[in-house]
Design a protein around this motif. Structure first.
Motif, short mmCIF file in Angstrom:
data_model
loop_
_atom_site.label_atom_id
_atom_site.label_comp_id
_atom_site.label_asym_id
_atom_site.label_seq_id
_atom_site.Cartn_x
_atom_site.Cartn_y
_atom_site.Cartn_z
N ASP A 194 0.84 -1.20 0.00
CA ASP A 194 0.00 0.00 0.00
C ASP A 194 0.87 1.25 0.00
OD1 ASP A 194 -2.26 -1.60 0.11
OD2 ASP A 194 -2.49 -1.41 2.29
N ALA B 113 2.99 -3.82 -11.75
CA ALA B 113 1.86 -3.35 -10.94
C ALA B 113 1.78 -1.83 -10.95
CB ALA B 113 1.99 -3.87 -9.51
N LEU B 114 2.94 -1.17 -10.87
CA LEU B 114 2.96 0.29 -10.85
C LEU B 114 2.64 0.89 -12.21
CD1 LEU B 114 6.01 1.12 -8.57
CD2 LEU B 114 3.58 1.18 -8.00
N PHE C 238 2.32 1.73 -3.52
CA PHE C 238 1.37 2.29 -4.47
C PHE C 238 1.06 3.76 -4.16
CE2 PHE C 238 -0.28 -2.26 -4.98
CZ PHE C 238 0.51 -2.48 -6.09
N ASP C 239 0.82 4.04 -2.88
CA ASP C 239 0.46 5.42 -2.52
C ASP C 239 1.61 6.38 -2.80
OD1 ASP C 239 -2.02 4.57 -1.66
OD2 ASP C 239 -1.47 4.49 0.46
N SER D 102 3.66 0.35 -19.59
CA SER D 102 3.89 1.73 -19.16
C SER D 102 4.04 2.70 -20.32
CB SER D 102 5.15 1.80 -18.30
OG SER D 102 6.30 1.47 -19.06
N ALA E 291 0.27 0.22 -14.04
CA ALA E 291 -1.17 0.46 -14.09
C ALA E 291 -1.62 1.53 -13.12
CB ALA E 291 -1.92 -0.84 -13.81
N GLN E 292 -0.74 1.96 -12.22
CA GLN E 292 -1.09 2.93 -11.19
C GLN E 292 -0.56 4.33 -11.50
OE1 GLN E 292 -2.59 2.30 -8.00
NE2 GLN E 292 -3.11 0.21 -8.61
N THR E 293 0.30 4.44 -12.52
CA THR E 293 0.99 5.70 -12.79
C THR E 293 0.91 6.02 -14.28
OG1 THR E 293 3.10 4.52 -13.06
CG2 THR E 293 2.61 5.39 -10.86
N GLU E 294 1.26 7.27 -14.61
CA GLU E 294 1.19 7.70 -16.00
C GLU E 294 2.48 8.33 -16.51
OE1 GLU E 294 -2.05 10.42 -16.26
OE2 GLU E 294 -3.59 8.87 -15.96
N ASP F 31 4.26 10.31 -9.08
CA ASP F 31 3.74 10.50 -10.43
C ASP F 31 3.05 11.85 -10.58
OD1 ASP F 31 3.39 9.15 -13.01
OD2 ASP F 31 1.25 9.20 -12.55
N ARG G 133 2.17 6.86 -6.61
CA ARG G 133 1.18 7.79 -7.18
C ARG G 133 1.52 9.23 -6.81
NH1 ARG G 133 -2.63 3.37 -6.10
NH2 ARG G 133 -2.90 4.16 -3.97
#
Length: 339
Positions: free
Chosen positions: A21, A61-62, A24-25, A97, A64-67, A31, A28
């Motif tokens: 967690d 995994a990241l 991911f947090d 990515s 899909a969580q970042t741009e 990002d 983000r």
């Protein structure tokens, strides 16, 4: 000066999934807030760093969580892998990515890790250099030769093809000057740390890196030096010390038995006194631990030494809510160096 985040969690946490967690947090946050990259390690068979046995899995995994933020291996332990699987895995992440992958390669040093490839331990540096050449070739779409299941020689390349035509590569260097020179000769970037070197020790090593680049025909002004530093930026130095001291000492203690092969003189003197000394060294001179003002001064020293990027190790055990809050002040440090 670029600012990135780096992860190396101790896998003895009471709530192990919560570490992801935090990953991911914080990724983000990076990002959204102008950070350059997130660095993901590779560790095996030990709780220290054991949250990350495969950086490509974490990077996928990241993705899909970042741009925007770069997704970097820090580092792939090259002798433990066939370059074919390294390029397959990371080309997949490069697609997920949309072209945000970079890699650091490391020789590895802990003999226990090499239960995966014991025959490569003694010549691990040579295996790393061989891997480097093949990773570059495969990423570019060229073939390499292998023996197939029937004993025949076959030339193969990897799929999926990556988005990026070229791969930005780092070599992980500890404190030995020869590693910096080798990175320069090969035209690689450098990933290093202050584990057993001081900021002032970096100056001649970076100078040697630049000279090696020039001798090998690479532009000595290019090539990036990234420094991993333990990081927690707070309201004041005293407030930070109160929050981080106990978890940092526990984090250091969890790694002591990893020192025994490489640094036996330190392991022989391990104990609370050594750990206290190590914490004080980090807090005073070798980490981004303290107020915004203190940390800005430290980054100024790093820039003067020739560092281009600070990779902030944030998951050493401070409470997750406090760690995430500290990122906002790390952002203030970063803004002090925005051109």
């Amino acid at each position: 000066m670029d600012f990135s985040l780096l992860y190396f969690a101790n896998r003895t946490a009471d709530d192990a999934p919560a570490e992801y967690d935090l990953l991911f947090d914080s990724a983000r946050f990076a990002d959204r807030n102008g950070f350059t990259a997130v660095w993901l390690p590779e560790r095996h068979f030990h709780p220290f760093g054991g949250a990350y046995p495969n950086p490509a899995l974490a990077a996928a995994a990241l993705a899909a969580q970042t741009e925007r933020v770069r997704l970097r291996a820090g580092s792939v332990v090259a002798p433990l892998h066939d370059p074919l699987t390294v390029v397959e895995d990371w080309a997949f992440v490069d697609n997920l990515s949309r072209g945000r992958v970079d890699l650091a390669l490391a020789t590895g040093w802990n003999a226990h890790d090499f239960v995966l490839a014991p025959e490569r331990y003694a010549a691990r540096r040579a295996h790393t250099l061989d891997s480097l050449a093949e990773v570059r070739d495969l990423w570019a779409g060229r073939t390499v030769e292998r023996t197939d299941g029937k004993g025949r020689q076959a030339r193969v390349t990897t799929y999926p093809r990556p988005v990026q035509p070229d791969l930005d590569l780092w070599l992980t260097c500890s404190s030995h000057p020869a590693g910096f020179e080798q990175a320069g000769t090969l035209g690689l970037n450098v990933l290093t740390a202050l584990l057993f070197q001081r900021v002032e020790d970096l100056v001649p090593r970076i100078r040697a890196y630049r000279a090696a680049r020039e001798r090998a025909g690479h532009d000595p002004a290019t090539g990036r030096v990234t420094l991993m530093v333990h990081t927690f930026v707070g309201e004041s130095d005293d407030a930070v010390r109160e929050v981080v001291r106990a978890p940092f000492l526990e984090y250091l203690a969890s790694s002591v038995d990893l020192w025994r092969d490489r640094w036996p003189e330190l392991a022989a003197h391990s104990g609370p006194q050594l750990l206290d000394h190590a914490f004080e060294r980090y807090f005073r001179t070798s980490a981004l631990l303290g107020s915004v003002e203190k940390c800005v001064r430290f980054v100024e020293r790093l820039r003067e030494a020739g560092i281009h990027e600070v990779a902030s190790l944030i998951d050493f055990g401070a409470p997750a809510p406090a760690t995430l809050e500290a990122l906002h002040r790390l952002g203030q440090v970063r803004h002090a160096f925005v051109n």
